[in-house]
Design a protein around this motif. Structure first.
Motif, short mmCIF file in Angstrom:
data_model
loop_
_atom_site.label_atom_id
_atom_site.label_comp_id
_atom_site.label_asym_id
_atom_site.label_seq_id
_atom_site.Cartn_x
_atom_site.Cartn_y
_atom_site.Cartn_z
N VAL A 224 36.54 62.04 41.30
CA VAL A 224 37.20 60.74 41.26
C VAL A 224 36.34 59.72 40.53
N GLN A 225 35.04 59.72 40.82
CA GLN A 225 34.14 58.79 40.15
C GLN A 225 34.07 59.07 38.65
N ARG A 226 34.08 60.35 38.29
CA ARG A 226 34.03 60.72 36.87
C ARG A 226 35.29 60.24 36.16
N THR A 227 36.42 60.38 36.82
CA THR A 227 37.68 59.90 36.24
C THR A 227 37.62 58.41 35.96
N MET A 228 37.06 57.65 36.88
CA MET A 228 36.93 56.22 36.69
C MET A 228 35.96 55.90 35.56
N ASP A 229 34.84 56.60 35.51
CA ASP A 229 33.85 56.34 34.47
C ASP A 229 34.39 56.65 33.08
N GLU A 230 35.15 57.74 32.97
CA GLU A 230 35.66 58.16 31.67
C GLU A 230 36.71 57.21 31.11
N THR A 231 37.31 56.40 31.98
CA THR A 231 38.30 55.42 31.51
C THR A 231 37.66 54.04 31.31
N GLY A 232 36.33 53.98 31.43
CA GLY A 232 35.64 52.72 31.24
C GLY A 232 35.82 51.75 32.38
N ALA A 233 36.08 52.28 33.59
CA ALA A 233 36.36 51.43 34.75
C ALA A 233 35.18 51.38 35.71
N GLN A 234 33.95 51.40 35.16
CA GLN A 234 32.77 51.39 36.02
C GLN A 234 32.69 50.14 36.89
N GLY A 235 33.23 49.03 36.38
CA GLY A 235 33.17 47.78 37.13
C GLY A 235 34.31 47.58 38.12
N LEU A 236 35.19 48.57 38.20
CA LEU A 236 36.33 48.48 39.10
C LEU A 236 35.89 48.74 40.53
N GLU A 237 36.20 47.83 41.43
CA GLU A 237 35.84 47.97 42.84
C GLU A 237 37.10 47.90 43.69
N PHE A 238 37.08 48.67 44.78
CA PHE A 238 38.22 48.70 45.68
C PHE A 238 37.81 48.24 47.08
N TYR A 239 38.77 47.61 47.77
CA TYR A 239 38.53 47.11 49.12
C TYR A 239 39.72 47.45 50.00
N SER A 240 39.46 47.83 51.23
CA SER A 240 40.54 47.90 52.21
C SER A 240 40.54 46.56 52.94
N ALA A 241 41.71 45.97 53.07
CA ALA A 241 41.81 44.62 53.63
C ALA A 241 43.04 44.48 54.50
N THR A 242 42.92 43.68 55.53
CA THR A 242 44.03 43.38 56.44
C THR A 242 44.50 41.95 56.20
N TYR A 243 45.80 41.81 55.96
CA TYR A 243 46.41 40.50 55.75
C TYR A 243 47.47 40.23 56.82
N ARG A 244 47.73 38.96 57.05
CA ARG A 244 48.89 38.57 57.84
C ARG A 244 49.71 37.58 57.03
N LEU A 245 51.02 37.85 56.96
CA LEU A 245 51.96 37.01 56.21
C LEU A 245 53.04 36.55 57.18
N TRP A 246 53.18 35.24 57.33
CA TRP A 246 54.12 34.67 58.29
C TRP A 246 55.46 34.33 57.65
#
Length: 407
Positions: A280-302
């Motif tokens: 998965v990391q290699r796939t990201m690197d090969e597309t030039g997405a080394q600076g791409l970061e992911f986060y899991s986050a919890t939101y509440r929408l009223w």
């Protein structure tokens, strides 16, 4: 600690023209024949098939995942752990959640909808929390997951002493085609690491707004990125299945939520996602997405369209938490910027005031001030990324973001 209480990550996506929706309108029964194949195949239907295959057949348990996007990172509170212990072992094994997706208040008697319920872990946790006077409905599109969920209904009804759950097969973008889901019929909608897998996220959010009662909320965990995901990565089947390729850029998500009517999205908590797979990391690197970061986050929408403004406006208001919410006598967390200590007066913006005053949380707070005088916008209501980086100092869960609050 960032923890999760869900299994739900069976993909929900748009049905194409010619797709039969017969079974999306009936309670799911194990062994029920699935919909007929679509007459036309487009890119969306290809993604449907790939992700359904990934979660229905490729993954046997959460040990097969290649990132921590859908894994727990901490122990749940005691009352949630007790509820988990009551759940059938087969359901517990099918665990693909990515964050806390049950709100921290008394849910007894509430009507709850779980989007992308998968094998039903969140549904059966919520079933215990709402009690016999409440109800929980789970929606998913993956046959293998729903068979597990439906197959354990009798077990859980006997275990809990009542049965208050239903499962329906369907697509999140087409919730309006499930007649059992009536407008303004749910107090709470939850979802765990599923909406990012949907192609038409705007449609999902619009349906949620329609299904919520006034003052109800969409409380969900999902995966977001620090920038827009490159198109090349969006075509990768594993990246889709691992909840990465479909992740929205965080600011695109917040703007989309506002567009459909959720005027003030509130971030509850977040955690960085680590890539455990070299492929998965290699796939990201090969597309030039080394600076791409992911986060899991919890939101509440009223669902408070008439009461919330686009920004944090100052009306000289304040609230005092009474300490009366069960299990939270000393303080309660609304979101990452708002922790209310019991008995202590806290200045708030007009939106926060209304989130507490126009919901069932009202009885647990004292309110100071009104909307007669406007003092301008709160300082610090900025547009920088709201998530904490891997190197950011940790929060104790009470003081909120290390970046500071807007009010």
């Amino acid at each position: 600690m960032f923890w999760t209480t869900s299994v739900a990550i069976a993909f929900a996506a748009t049905a194409v023209s010619g797709f039969s929706s017969q079974h999306a309108r009936q309670p799911f029964v194990s062994g029920t024949k699935l919909r007929n194949a679509p007459l036309f195949v487009d890119e969306t239907s290809k993604i449907n098939e790939q992700v359904s295959e990934y979660y229905g057949k490729t993954l046997e348990t959460s040990d097969d995942l290649k990132t921590n996007a859908c894994c727990t990172a901490g122990a749940p509170p005691d009352h949630i752990q007790e509820a988990i212990n009551n759940i059938d072992e087969t359901v517990r094994a099918k665990y693909y959640g990515c964050g806390l997706c049950l709100p921290q208040y008394d849910m007894k008697g509430l009507s709850v909808l779980d989007l992308g319920c998968g094998a039903g872990r969140d549904v059966y946790i919520a079933s215990q929390l709402v009690g016999s006077s409440g109800k929980v409905v789970g929606i998913d599109m993956t046959k293998e997951q729903l068979e597990v969920a439906e197959g354990s209904k009798q077990y859980h009804a006997e275990k809990f002493g009542y049965g208050n759950v239903e499962f329906y097969e369907g697509y999140l973008e087409k919730l309006d085609e499930i007649p059992e889901l009536k407008p303004q019929s749910f107090d709470l909608i939850i979802s765990n690491c599923v909406i990012n897998l949907c192609e038409d996220k705007e449609a999902v959010l619009r349906h949620c707004l329609k299904l919520l009662k006034p003052g109800g909320e969409l409380y969900f965990s999902d995966v977001y990125a620090n920038r827009r995901v490159p198109e090349k990565l969006r075509d990768d089947q594993v990246m889709w299945g691992e909840c990465l390729s479909g992740a929205l850029y965080w600011n695109d998500f917040e703007n989309l939520a506002r567009k459909v009517g959720f005027s003030d999205p509130r971030l509850v908590e977040d955690a960085p996602i680590t890539i455990n797979s070299a492929d998965v990391q290699r796939t990201m690197d090969e597309t030039g997405a080394q600076g791409l970061e992911f986060y899991s986050a919890t939101y509440r929408l009223w669902n408070m369209q008439e009461h919330l403004e686009p920004h944090c406006e100052d009306y000289g208001q304040a609230v005092i938490y009474k300490g009366t919410l069960p299990r939270y006598p000393s303080g309660w967390l609304l979101d990452k910027h708002h922790y209310f200590e019991a008995g202590r007066i806290k200045t708030v913006c007009g939106n926060t005031y209304n989130m507490l005053h126009e919901s069932f949380l009202k009885d647990h707070f004292e309110f100071v001030g009104n909307f007669d005088t406007h003092y301008g916008i709160f300082d610090g209501c900025g547009t920088s990324i709201p998530y904490d980086s891997q190197s950011a100092s940790s929060s104790d869960g009470k003081t909120g973001s290390t970046k500071g609050g807007c009010c």
